[in-house]
Design a protein around this motif. Structure first.
Motif, short mmCIF file in Angstrom:
data_model
loop_
_atom_site.label_atom_id
_atom_site.label_comp_id
_atom_site.label_asym_id
_atom_site.label_seq_id
_atom_site.Cartn_x
_atom_site.Cartn_y
_atom_site.Cartn_z
N GLN A 26 31.76 41.53 52.11
CA GLN A 26 32.59 41.03 51.01
C GLN A 26 31.87 41.20 49.68
O GLN A 26 32.48 41.60 48.69
N LEU A 27 30.57 40.91 49.66
CA LEU A 27 29.78 41.05 48.44
C LEU A 27 29.80 42.50 47.96
O LEU A 27 30.04 42.77 46.78
N ALA A 28 29.58 43.44 48.87
CA ALA A 28 29.60 44.86 48.51
C ALA A 28 30.96 45.28 47.99
O ALA A 28 31.06 46.01 46.99
N ALA A 29 32.02 44.81 48.61
CA ALA A 29 33.38 45.15 48.17
C ALA A 29 33.67 44.58 46.78
O ALA A 29 34.24 45.27 45.93
N LEU A 30 33.25 43.35 46.55
CA LEU A 30 33.47 42.74 45.23
C LEU A 30 32.67 43.46 44.15
O LEU A 30 33.17 43.70 43.05
N GLU A 31 31.44 43.83 44.46
CA GLU A 31 30.61 44.55 43.48
C GLU A 31 31.24 45.89 43.12
O GLU A 31 31.19 46.31 41.96
N GLN A 32 31.82 46.57 44.09
CA GLN A 32 32.46 47.87 43.82
C GLN A 32 33.77 47.70 43.07
O GLN A 32 34.10 48.50 42.20
N THR A 33 34.51 46.66 43.38
CA THR A 33 35.82 46.44 42.77
C THR A 33 35.71 45.92 41.35
O THR A 33 36.52 46.27 40.49
N TYR A 34 34.70 45.10 41.08
CA TYR A 34 34.54 44.47 39.76
C TYR A 34 33.16 44.78 39.18
O TYR A 34 32.27 43.92 39.13
N PRO A 35 32.96 46.02 38.70
CA PRO A 35 31.64 46.41 38.21
C PRO A 35 31.22 45.72 36.91
O PRO A 35 30.05 45.74 36.56
N ALA A 36 32.13 45.07 36.21
CA ALA A 36 31.78 44.38 34.97
C ALA A 36 31.19 42.99 35.24
O ALA A 36 30.81 42.29 34.32
N TRP A 37 31.13 42.63 36.51
CA TRP A 37 30.64 41.31 36.90
C TRP A 37 29.42 41.42 37.79
O TRP A 37 29.33 42.30 38.63
N ARG A 38 28.49 40.47 37.63
CA ARG A 38 27.36 40.35 38.56
C ARG A 38 27.79 39.31 39.59
O ARG A 38 28.02 38.15 39.27
#
Length: 101
Positions: free
Chosen positions: A33-45
């Motif tokens: 989930q973390l990897a998917a969120l990082e790829q989907t929302y690159p403007a966010w840490r």
């Protein structure tokens, strides 16, 4: 290029056949989930606090005063990755709306 996943027959192509599977590596649902969120929302840490089971997202670039008035936030926290994804989708929509006005 081979369509069967094997090595290419083109000279100079350094791709290998399939890499051997990793052994002893366990990828948790939260890591996926973390990897998917990082790829989907690159403007966010995106971070996950395992001790509190809380998901956090912090904008790399804080919103301006006008963006804050429009509802954008600098940081979002949710109890689940799914909840964080939903909140970030709302923030993403707000970002697109404030850019077009």
């Amino acid at each position: 290029m081979s369509r069967c996943g094997g090595a290419s027959s083109f000279p100079g192509d350094r791709r290998r056949a399939a890499d051997p599977p990793l052994t002893g590596v366990v990828v948790t649902r939260e890591q996926r989930q973390l990897a998917a969120l990082e790829q989907t929302y690159p403007a966010w840490r995106i971070t996950l606090q395992v001790s509190q089971i809380r998901w956090w997202a912090t904008r790399y670039r804080p919103p301006t005063l006008a963006q804050i008035v429009a509802g954008m936030v600098a940081r979002v926290a949710r109890l689940t990755g799914k909840g964080l994804a939903a909140a970030l989708a709302v923030q993403d929509e707000l970002t697109h709306r404030t850019r077009s006005t």
